[in-house]
Design an enzyme around this catalytic site. Sequence first.
Site, PDB file in Angstrom:
ATOM      1  N   CYS A  46       0.819  -1.218   0.000  1.00 11.04           N
ATOM      2  CA  CYS A  46       0.000   0.000   0.000  1.00 11.04           C
ATOM      3  C   CYS A  46       0.852   1.267   0.000  1.00 11.04           C
ATOM      4  O   CYS A  46       0.333   2.369   0.179  1.00 11.04           O
ATOM      5  CB  CYS A  46      -0.933  -0.006   1.207  1.00 11.04           C
ATOM      6  SG  CYS A  46      -0.055  -0.134   2.793  1.00 11.04           S
ATOM      7  N   ASP A  76      42.762 -13.089  17.988  1.00  6.51           N
ATOM      8  CA  ASP A  76      43.668 -13.288  19.119  1.00  6.51           C
ATOM      9  C   ASP A  76      44.688 -12.168  19.275  1.00  6.51           C
ATOM     10  O   ASP A  76      45.234 -11.963  20.365  1.00  6.51           O
ATOM     11  CB  ASP A  76      44.419 -14.614  18.957  1.00  6.51           C
ATOM     12  CG  ASP A  76      43.461 -15.795  18.935  1.00  6.51           C
ATOM     13  OD1 ASP A  76      42.861 -16.074  19.983  1.00  6.51           O
ATOM     14  OD2 ASP A  76      43.294 -16.411  17.861  1.00  6.51           O
ATOM     15  N   LYS A 113      49.184   2.255   3.629  1.00  2.00           N
ATOM     16  CA  LYS A 113      49.654   0.903   3.332  1.00  2.00           C
ATOM     17  C   LYS A 113      51.173   0.863   3.483  1.00  2.00           C
ATOM     18  O   LYS A 113      51.894   1.655   2.865  1.00  2.00           O
ATOM     19  CB  LYS A 113      49.253   0.486   1.927  1.00  2.00           C
ATOM     20  CG  LYS A 113      49.684  -0.939   1.607  1.00  2.00           C
ATOM     21  CD  LYS A 113      49.269  -1.366   0.201  1.00  2.00           C
ATOM     22  CE  LYS A 113      49.760  -2.774  -0.081  1.00  2.00           C
ATOM     23  NZ  LYS A 113      49.399  -3.217  -1.447  1.00  2.00           N
ATOM     24  N   ASP A 159      40.725 -11.083  26.577  1.00  2.00           N
ATOM     25  CA  ASP A 159      39.880 -12.276  26.619  1.00  2.00           C
ATOM     26  C   ASP A 159      38.466 -11.820  26.993  1.00  2.00           C
ATOM     27  O   ASP A 159      38.164 -11.589  28.173  1.00  2.00           O
ATOM     28  CB  ASP A 159      40.420 -13.266  27.655  1.00  2.00           C
ATOM     29  CG  ASP A 159      39.699 -14.606  27.597  1.00  2.00           C
ATOM     30  OD1 ASP A 159      38.486 -14.624  27.325  1.00  2.00           O
ATOM     31  OD2 ASP A 159      40.358 -15.642  27.838  1.00  2.00           O
ATOM     32  N   LEU A 160      37.601 -11.674  25.996  1.00  2.00           N
ATOM     33  CA  LEU A 160      36.281 -11.093  26.230  1.00  2.00           C
ATOM     34  C   LEU A 160      35.434 -11.955  27.158  1.00  2.00           C
ATOM     35  O   LEU A 160      34.681 -11.433  27.990  1.00  2.00           O
ATOM     36  CB  LEU A 160      35.548 -10.867  24.900  1.00  2.00           C
ATOM     37  CG  LEU A 160      36.169  -9.853  23.931  1.00  2.00           C
ATOM     38  CD1 LEU A 160      35.188  -9.544  22.807  1.00  2.00           C
ATOM     39  CD2 LEU A 160      36.573  -8.577  24.640  1.00  2.00           C
ATOM     40  N   ILE A 161      35.547 -13.274  27.014  1.00  2.00           N
ATOM     41  CA  ILE A 161      34.734 -14.143  27.875  1.00  2.00           C
ATOM     42  C   ILE A 161      35.153 -13.980  29.329  1.00  2.00           C
ATOM     43  O   ILE A 161      34.321 -13.789  30.219  1.00  2.00           O
ATOM     44  CB  ILE A 161      34.860 -15.617  27.444  1.00  2.00           C
ATOM     45  CG1 ILE A 161      34.377 -15.797  26.001  1.00  2.00           C
ATOM     46  CG2 ILE A 161      34.065 -16.513  28.392  1.00  2.00           C
ATOM     47  CD1 ILE A 161      34.457 -17.222  25.500  1.00  2.00           C
ATOM     48  N   PHE A 164      32.366 -20.888  23.793  1.00  5.21           N
ATOM     49  CA  PHE A 164      32.699 -21.789  22.693  1.00  5.21           C
ATOM     50  C   PHE A 164      34.207 -21.907  22.569  1.00  5.21           C
ATOM     51  O   PHE A 164      34.938 -20.932  22.816  1.00  5.21           O
ATOM     52  CB  PHE A 164      32.126 -21.262  21.370  1.00  5.21           C
ATOM     53  CG  PHE A 164      30.692 -21.647  21.131  1.00  5.21           C
ATOM     54  CD1 PHE A 164      30.367 -22.627  20.204  1.00  5.21           C
ATOM     55  CD2 PHE A 164      29.678 -21.037  21.837  1.00  5.21           C
ATOM     56  CE1 PHE A 164      29.049 -22.987  19.994  1.00  5.21           C
ATOM     57  CE2 PHE A 164      28.357 -21.380  21.635  1.00  5.21           C
ATOM     58  CZ  PHE A 164      28.038 -22.356  20.705  1.00  5.21           C
ATOM     59  N   LYS A 220      39.598 -24.612  29.406  1.00  6.70           N
ATOM     60  CA  LYS A 220      39.130 -23.278  29.031  1.00  6.70           C
ATOM     61  C   LYS A 220      37.867 -22.903  29.794  1.00  6.70           C
ATOM     62  O   LYS A 220      37.702 -21.756  30.214  1.00  6.70           O
ATOM     63  CB  LYS A 220      38.883 -23.215  27.519  1.00  6.70           C
ATOM     64  CG  LYS A 220      40.148 -23.163  26.694  1.00  6.70           C
ATOM     65  CD  LYS A 220      39.839 -22.928  25.223  1.00  6.70           C
ATOM     66  CE  LYS A 220      41.132 -22.793  24.419  1.00  6.70           C
ATOM     67  NZ  LYS A 220      40.868 -22.556  22.971  1.00  6.70           N
ATOM     68  N   LYS A 252      38.074 -19.618  32.076  1.00 13.81           N
ATOM     69  CA  LYS A 252      37.286 -18.470  31.622  1.00 13.81           C
ATOM     70  C   LYS A 252      36.067 -18.201  32.506  1.00 13.81           C
ATOM     71  O   LYS A 252      35.411 -17.170  32.365  1.00 13.81           O
ATOM     72  CB  LYS A 252      36.848 -18.682  30.171  1.00 13.81           C
ATOM     73  CG  LYS A 252      38.006 -18.677  29.179  1.00 13.81           C
ATOM     74  CD  LYS A 252      37.534 -18.985  27.768  1.00 13.81           C
ATOM     75  CE  LYS A 252      38.694 -19.057  26.780  1.00 13.81           C
ATOM     76  NZ  LYS A 252      39.301 -17.735  26.533  1.00 13.81           N
TER      77      LYS A 252
END
Length: 418
Positions: A164, A294, A304, A323-325, A341, A358, A362
């Site tokens: 419409c 990493d 460049k 380490d984000l977790i 994960f 881990k 973690k």
Amino acid sequence: MINSTSLSGKKILVAVTGSIAAVKAPILVSRLIKAGAEVKCVITQSATNLVSPLSLSTLSRNKCYQDKDQWADSQTKPLHIALAEWAELIIVAPLSATSLSKFTSGSADGLLASILLASQSQIVMAAAMNTSMWENQSVKKNWNYVKTIDQVITLEPSAGLLACDRVGNGKMVNLDIIEMASESAFIFHAENKFLTKDLKDIRFLISAGPTVEALDAARQLTNRSSGKMGVLIAQAAKLRGAEVDLVHGPVSVQQDLLEGLNTYPVRSSNEMGAKIDDLQPSAQVIVMAAAVSDFKNNSPSEKKISKEFFLKSVFDDLEMTSDLIKNQTKKKLENQIFLGFAAETGSDNEIIEKGEKKRVSKGCDLLMANPIDRAGQGFDENFNSGFLLGPKKMVKNLSFSTKLAISHQLLDEIRNLK
């Protein structure tokens, strides 16, 4: 979206009602047939003004049933009963306001209305209508009632340009989402269950995809990840009633698969960490499925760098990313659940051992350790397997299956912890 192992041999009844989105029904039928499903179609009288029953018959390789067929004397059983008993899944796409009203009021006026009342199979309903109609209080009341029925998987319309010429809510969800909901229904059907809103009132925060770290104006560092696993967990949780925030790097999945989610695209690990920091306090479940780079360059050049000087300049400034977790689990709130994960290589025992180390280091409640060195699964594939590790030395083998099936298994375990 679906591969031939998901719907192959399944009996699906596609019901088409009087919304302009009915023009997409032939495409949906064609996709289901290509996925190996056996498809029959039923169409309401108003929908025949928008799509040809002949096209649906041709594409499905079966007769397309209409209201005039309901009481044909050639039937040995009432047609609505026969079709309701035949179908393992019913997809109503699009679902109009009229058909919604009939279903919620228990009306058996017409072939489709009778089928829906007689069916004991799961029903996927994808609503589509004008924005004003969708926002009408009576329609909202009917839709909210349907959402309470365990038998029904409800797919709300999305925002977009409508036929419409109005921009607003009312557009039928894309076909990838409808197919994913159908595949999910059969995952539960295999266990003689309905897919229900068992995660209602739970907010998920999910990370997905890679992060990218600039090295100079032309080069970058990243990890392999399509983002598919995280995106499918997000969509599976949404199907089950959860509210989902998805923080994702540059994913390589169809953009249609992000529909309906609260998405926050980022690029670098710093950006991902900052956005997760913002969203974590409101989440009850945090799923860290992203493949965070990493390493990063502390001060990437805006130009460049020539090849002759590149290696030296990179290694001089290279450092590990945060380490984000681990950073997030340090801020864990009461009753929050963390699923991490770990992509690993090696034997089953090696993967389990590395994964458990881990998980503990973690601070995760659960960790999915999945092999990336086995054919046909992992990166860029539709399949996965692995080991879900948890408290008290819990090890659950998640055998080779579609990533969507794995997603639902992981959500089951999270629900059990809640």
